[in-house]
Design a protein around this motif. Structure first.
Motif, PDB file in Angstrom:
ATOM      1  N   ASP A  65       0.905  -1.390   0.004  1.00  0.00           N
ATOM      2  CA  ASP A  65      -0.017   0.347   0.349  1.00  0.00           C
ATOM      3  C   ASP A  65       1.059   1.544  -0.379  1.00  0.00           C
ATOM      4  O   ASP A  65       1.999   1.322   0.402  1.00  0.00           O
ATOM      5  N   PHE A  66       0.064   1.800  -0.800  1.00  0.00           N
ATOM      6  CA  PHE A  66       1.041   3.192  -0.420  1.00  0.00           C
ATOM      7  C   PHE A  66       0.744   4.463  -1.267  1.00  0.00           C
ATOM      8  O   PHE A  66      -0.578   4.942  -1.335  1.00  0.00           O
ATOM      9  N   ALA A  67       1.160   5.382   0.148  1.00  0.00           N
ATOM     10  CA  ALA A  67       0.586   6.919   0.490  1.00  0.00           C
ATOM     11  C   ALA A  67       1.251   7.845   0.229  1.00  0.00           C
ATOM     12  O   ALA A  67       2.601   7.594   0.333  1.00  0.00           O
ATOM     13  N   ALA A  68       1.482   9.021  -0.627  1.00  0.00           N
ATOM     14  CA  ALA A  68       2.300   9.774  -0.765  1.00  0.00           C
ATOM     15  C   ALA A  68       2.088  11.615   0.086  1.00  0.00           C
ATOM     16  O   ALA A  68       0.705  11.944  -0.316  1.00  0.00           O
ATOM     17  N   VAL A  69       2.460  11.335   1.014  1.00  0.00           N
ATOM     18  CA  VAL A  69       1.724  13.011   1.450  1.00  0.00           C
ATOM     19  C   VAL A  69       2.182  14.354   1.041  1.00  0.00           C
ATOM     20  O   VAL A  69       3.704  14.387   0.849  1.00  0.00           O
ATOM     21  N   ARG A  70       1.599  14.997  -0.031  1.00  0.00           N
ATOM     22  CA  ARG A  70       2.610  15.754  -0.704  1.00  0.00           C
ATOM     23  C   ARG A  70       2.489  17.493   0.616  1.00  0.00           C
ATOM     24  O   ARG A  70       1.804  18.093   0.649  1.00  0.00           O
ATOM     25  N   SER A  71       3.197  17.468   0.747  1.00  0.00           N
ATOM     26  CA  SER A  71       4.130  18.590   2.133  1.00  0.00           C
ATOM     27  C   SER A  71       3.962  19.942   1.715  1.00  0.00           C
ATOM     28  O   SER A  71       4.608  20.547   0.577  1.00  0.00           O
ATOM     29  N   ALA A  72       3.355  21.151   2.271  1.00  0.00           N
ATOM     30  CA  ALA A  72       2.759  22.421   1.902  1.00  0.00           C
ATOM     31  C   ALA A  72       4.487  22.946   2.278  1.00  0.00           C
ATOM     32  O   ALA A  72       5.355  22.141   2.453  1.00  0.00           O
ATOM     33  N   HIS A  73       5.065  24.491   2.266  1.00  0.00           N
ATOM     34  CA  HIS A  73       5.659  25.059   2.750  1.00  0.00           C
ATOM     35  C   HIS A  73       6.232  25.277   3.723  1.00  0.00           C
ATOM     36  O   HIS A  73       4.990  25.450   4.952  1.00  0.00           O
ATOM     37  N   THR A 131      -0.175  31.080  -1.175  1.00  0.00           N
ATOM     38  CA  THR A 131       0.563  29.465  -1.315  1.00  0.00           C
ATOM     39  C   THR A 131       0.304  29.243  -0.053  1.00  0.00           C
ATOM     40  O   THR A 131      -0.755  29.772   0.787  1.00  0.00           O
ATOM     41  N   VAL A 132       0.061  27.822   0.284  1.00  0.00           N
ATOM     42  CA  VAL A 132      -0.263  27.489   1.428  1.00  0.00           C
ATOM     43  C   VAL A 132       1.393  27.124   2.351  1.00  0.00           C
ATOM     44  O   VAL A 132       2.474  26.842   1.775  1.00  0.00           O
ATOM     45  N   PHE A 133       1.548  26.649   3.318  1.00  0.00           N
ATOM     46  CA  PHE A 133       1.868  27.037   4.146  1.00  0.00           C
ATOM     47  C   PHE A 133       1.796  25.431   5.481  1.00  0.00           C
ATOM     48  O   PHE A 133       0.851  25.319   6.143  1.00  0.00           O
ATOM     49  N   ASP A 142      -4.965  25.323   7.160  1.00  0.00           N
ATOM     50  CA  ASP A 142      -5.871  26.248   6.804  1.00  0.00           C
ATOM     51  C   ASP A 142      -5.208  27.366   6.807  1.00  0.00           C
ATOM     52  O   ASP A 142      -4.772  27.940   7.563  1.00  0.00           O
ATOM     53  N   GLY A 143      -5.955  27.981   5.781  1.00  0.00           N
ATOM     54  CA  GLY A 143      -5.697  29.412   5.366  1.00  0.00           C
ATOM     55  C   GLY A 143      -4.456  29.991   4.808  1.00  0.00           C
ATOM     56  O   GLY A 143      -3.274  30.386   4.798  1.00  0.00           O
ATOM     57  N   PRO A 144      -4.598  29.921   3.226  1.00  0.00           N
ATOM     58  CA  PRO A 144      -3.430  29.980   2.599  1.00  0.00           C
ATOM     59  C   PRO A 144      -3.242  31.431   2.547  1.00  0.00           C
ATOM     60  O   PRO A 144      -4.021  32.596   3.018  1.00  0.00           O
ATOM     61  N   LEU A 145      -1.741  31.936   1.991  1.00  0.00           N
ATOM     62  CA  LEU A 145      -1.441  33.020   2.381  1.00  0.00           C
ATOM     63  C   LEU A 145      -0.565  33.719   0.886  1.00  0.00           C
ATOM     64  O   LEU A 145       0.157  33.187   1.050  1.00  0.00           O
ATOM     65  N   PHE A 149      -6.016  19.884  10.651  1.00  0.00           N
ATOM     66  CA  PHE A 149      -5.125  20.615  10.606  1.00  0.00           C
ATOM     67  C   PHE A 149      -5.458  22.411  11.464  1.00  0.00           C
ATOM     68  O   PHE A 149      -6.578  23.110  12.392  1.00  0.00           O
ATOM     69  N   SER A 150      -4.484  23.051  11.974  1.00  0.00           N
ATOM     70  CA  SER A 150      -4.712  24.516  12.528  1.00  0.00           C
ATOM     71  C   SER A 150      -4.643  25.315  11.782  1.00  0.00           C
ATOM     72  O   SER A 150      -4.427  25.354  10.575  1.00  0.00           O
ATOM     73  N   HIS A 151      -4.431  26.556  11.437  1.00  0.00           N
ATOM     74  CA  HIS A 151      -4.671  27.646  10.691  1.00  0.00           C
ATOM     75  C   HIS A 151      -2.917  28.328  10.956  1.00  0.00           C
ATOM     76  O   HIS A 151      -2.949  28.413  12.033  1.00  0.00           O
ATOM     77  N   THR A 152      -2.853  28.075   9.944  1.00  0.00           N
ATOM     78  CA  THR A 152      -1.772  28.852   9.711  1.00  0.00           C
ATOM     79  C   THR A 152      -1.446  30.212  10.205  1.00  0.00           C
ATOM     80  O   THR A 152      -0.109  30.755  11.158  1.00  0.00           O
ATOM     81  N   THR A 153      -1.736  31.672  10.635  1.00  0.00           N
ATOM     82  CA  THR A 153      -1.868  32.053  11.134  1.00  0.00           C
ATOM     83  C   THR A 153      -2.677  32.537  12.732  1.00  0.00           C
ATOM     84  O   THR A 153      -1.556  33.023  14.363  1.00  0.00           O
ATOM     85  N   ASP A 154      -2.290  30.833  12.972  1.00  0.00           N
ATOM     86  CA  ASP A 154      -2.412  30.718  15.241  1.00  0.00           C
ATOM     87  C   ASP A 154      -0.973  29.999  14.707  1.00  0.00           C
ATOM     88  O   ASP A 154      -0.228  30.123  16.560  1.00  0.00           O
ATOM     89  N   TRP A 155      -0.366  30.239  14.015  1.00  0.00           N
ATOM     90  CA  TRP A 155       1.522  29.426  13.889  1.00  0.00           C
ATOM     91  C   TRP A 155       2.604  30.348  14.082  1.00  0.00           C
ATOM     92  O   TRP A 155       3.681  29.904  14.203  1.00  0.00           O
ATOM     93  N   LEU A 156       2.198  31.053  12.389  1.00  0.00           N
ATOM     94  CA  LEU A 156       3.131  31.890  11.893  1.00  0.00           C
ATOM     95  C   LEU A 156       3.735  32.849  13.240  1.00  0.00           C
ATOM     96  O   LEU A 156       4.905  32.810  12.718  1.00  0.00           O
TER      97      LEU A 156
END
Length: 307
Positions: free
Chosen positions: A158-166, A201-203, A231-234, A285-292
């Motif tokens: 079984d194969f899964a690809a996790v496509r990571s944001a920046h 884009t997304v992070f 969550d939350g493109p920037l 998922f968290s929101h980008t502005t929560d951790w940035l």
């Protein structure tokens, strides 16, 4: 785990151990393995040496952090076929970059779903010069697309690809220097080069990515590609505003037209990912502005540290 010598890979090892899993790390030995793991020192590109190093070992799951080409994927597929029930590859948002492949146009504001790039049908070209470092650097996204395709079309596990944001966060661990680039320019009041109509884009925070990889390896049985982004493109101006608020300075920009070179995370083409599939499968998922802001603060601490 193949790789795991730095950043979210090291954190993933710790989280797997904390969850009670036995962990083996496979890499070339350029840095020591975390305490408590079995360390197999071998070059993954040397198929015979890899098979010898594996011996009679079997694994519940393999997490591959450092697969960049279809050649590497084919070696791994042969070496781990019959040894594992599941294979998780860390991939990238760059597989969706329309500048590097003939992909369907996605309307601005529409987040890109996994099906835009289907590894089960993607063409694999083993004859391309993947061993050439310059070629590989220039074709990073296609290398990842074709590596995914080899695994997806292998059918040996079984194969899964996790496509990571920046990926951001972690202070000195964030080795790309992209966040530090903005912090330096904004702190010093120098111009940040950005597209006049920069697109979002997304992070993802490195801890969140480690959490999603843990989930992909040990919780879900989902196969195929899964996008990983907060969550939350920037866009680059939104990113700059968060940094400016942390450093107490105003961001200064020099605008350039679409097609011209610009700073990291300034994009003149749209391929911000959707994380809907991972959510539907049960990951939150968290929101980008929560951790940035915290990620910026960590990076500031590093830049202020005495040398």
């Amino acid at each position: 785990m193949i790789g795991a010598s730095r950043y979210f890979g090291k954190l993933l090892v710790k989280r797997l151990q904390a969850a009670g899993h036995q962990v083996a790390v496979i890499n070339r030995g350029s840095s020591p393995a975390p305490p408590g793991v079995e360390h197999l020192v071998v070059d993954r590109d040397d198929e015979a040496a890899l098979i010898t190093a594996l011996g009679s070992r079997t694994f519940d799951v393999v997490v591959d952090q450092v697969c960049y080409t279809p050649v590497q994927a084919a070696i791994a597929a042969r070496a781990f076929g019959g040894r594992t029930r599941r294979y998780v590859m860390t991939s990238t948002i760059e597989v969706y970059d329309p500048a590097t492949a003939g992909l369907p146009t996605v309307a601005h504001g529409t987040l890109v779903p996994e099906g835009i790039v289907d590894p089960a049908t993607w063409l694999v070209r083993m004859d391309l010069p993947w061993q050439d470092a310059a070629y590989l650097e220039a074709h990073y996204a296609e290398g990842k697309r074709q590596a995914e395709a080899v695994f997806a079309q292998h059918h040996g596990f079984d194969f899964a690809a996790v496509r990571s944001a920046h990926v951001l966060g972690g202070g000195a661990q964030e080795f790309t220097g992209r966040l530090a680039h903005y912090i330096a320019h904004i702190t010093q009041g120098t111009q940040v080069i950005a597209h006049a109509e920069a697109l979002p884009t997304v992070f993802i925070h490195y801890e969140e990515l480690a959490g999603l990889l843990l989930w992909a390896a040990t919780v879900t049985d989902a196969t195929g590609p899964v996008n990983a982004c907060s969550d939350g493109p920037l866009d680059v101006y939104g990113l700059g505003a968060v940094i400016a608020a942390q450093v107490g300075r105003k961001a200064v920009y020099r605008s350039v037209a679409a097609g011209e070179p610009a700073s990291p995370f300034s994009f003149d083409r749209h391929y911000a990912m959707s994380n809907a599939r991972a959510k539907d499968l049960g990951f939150s998922f968290s929101h980008t502005t929560d951790w940035l802001p915290g990620a910026v603060a960590e990076a500031l601490d590093v830049s202020d540290a005495p040398t």
